[in-house]
Motif scaffolding. Structure first.
Motif, short mmCIF file in Angstrom:
data_model
loop_
_atom_site.label_atom_id
_atom_site.label_comp_id
_atom_site.label_asym_id
_atom_site.label_seq_id
_atom_site.Cartn_x
_atom_site.Cartn_y
_atom_site.Cartn_z
N ASN A 61 1.60 4.84 1.16
CA ASN A 61 1.51 4.96 -0.29
C ASN A 61 0.42 5.95 -0.65
O ASN A 61 -0.43 6.29 0.19
N TYR A 62 0.45 6.35 -1.91
CA TYR A 62 -0.59 7.23 -2.44
C TYR A 62 -1.10 6.61 -3.74
O TYR A 62 -0.31 6.19 -4.58
N GLN A 63 -2.40 6.57 -3.88
CA GLN A 63 -3.01 6.07 -5.11
C GLN A 63 -3.50 7.28 -5.90
O GLN A 63 -4.36 8.02 -5.44
N LEU A 82 -0.09 3.28 -7.75
CA LEU A 82 0.32 3.36 -6.35
C LEU A 82 1.75 3.87 -6.31
O LEU A 82 2.64 3.26 -6.92
N VAL A 83 1.97 5.00 -5.63
CA VAL A 83 3.30 5.60 -5.55
C VAL A 83 3.63 5.90 -4.09
O VAL A 83 2.74 5.99 -3.24
N THR A 84 4.92 6.06 -3.80
CA THR A 84 5.34 6.37 -2.44
C THR A 84 5.66 7.85 -2.26
O THR A 84 5.76 8.33 -1.14
N ALA A 103 -4.49 8.65 0.16
CA ALA A 103 -3.37 8.23 1.00
C ALA A 103 -3.76 6.90 1.65
O ALA A 103 -4.89 6.73 2.10
N ILE A 104 -2.80 5.99 1.72
CA ILE A 104 -3.09 4.63 2.20
C ILE A 104 -2.02 4.19 3.19
O ILE A 104 -0.83 4.42 2.97
N ASN A 105 -2.45 3.55 4.28
CA ASN A 105 -1.51 2.79 5.11
C ASN A 105 -2.14 1.43 5.36
O ASN A 105 -3.12 1.08 4.70
N ASN A 106 -1.62 0.67 6.29
CA ASN A 106 -2.09 -0.71 6.49
C ASN A 106 -3.49 -0.79 7.09
O ASN A 106 -4.11 -1.84 7.03
#
Length: 127
Positions: A61-63, A82-84, A103-106
Motif C-alpha cells: 500500500n501507499y499512504q 491508504l491506496v494500492t 510505501a508500506i508492507n507488512n
C-alpha cells in the motif's frame, strides 16, 4: 525438527509466502513524480490534481498525505489515505500545499521527500 517443519508448512499455508517473507523496503525511497516540487498551478475554483509516484517493489500500500500550508506548520490535514495504486486524485482550492507518500508492507516502510505546490487563482485583467 519435524514439528518445526510442520509449523512452517502450516504458517505458509495459512498466510502465504508474501505475508511471512515481505521484501525489506526500509532502505528504499519512493520517488514523487507529479506535480513536481515547487509547481505553481493557475486555476479558477477547485482544481482536480493528480498526484503520481513510482511503484516500489515489495510495497503493498501507499499512504499519501497532503497538508496546507506545510508539514512544519499544518493548518489543514487534507488527505491521509491508504491506496494500492501509484496515483491519487483530489480537488484543491487556491493555497499552498505539501505532499508526501510512504510505501508500506507488512514489515517495513519506505519514505519519500516532501514536495510543495501552490494553487493560484486566475487573475482577470480589467480594461
Amino acid at each position: 525438527m519435524r514439528k518445526i517443519l510442520i509449523y512452517i508448512s502450516l504458517l505458509l499455508g495459512t498466510f502465504g509466502c508474501d505475508e511471512v517473507f515481505d521484501k525489506d523496503i526500509a532502505d528504499e525511497k519512493v520517488s514523487l513524480f507529479a506535480p513536481a516540487n515547487n509547481t505553481e498551478i493557475i486555476a479558477s475554483g477547485d482544481t482536480a490534481i493528480l498526484f503520481k509516484w513510482n511503484e516500489l517493489e515489495g510495497a503493498k500500500n501507499y499512504q499519501i498525505q497532503i497538508v496546507s500550508p506545510s508539514f512544519q506548520a499544518p493548518v489543514l490535514a487534507l488527505t491521509d489515505s491508504l491506496v494500492t495504486k501509484t496515483q491519487f486524485s483530489t480537488s484543491l482550492s487556491a493555497g499552498k500545499y505539501q505532499w508526501t507518500v510512504t510505501a508500506i508492507n507488512n514489515t517495513a516502510k519506505a519514505y519519500a521527500d516532501t514536495f510543495s505546490i501552490t494553487i493560484s487563482p486566475v487573475v482577470s485583467e480589467t480594461p
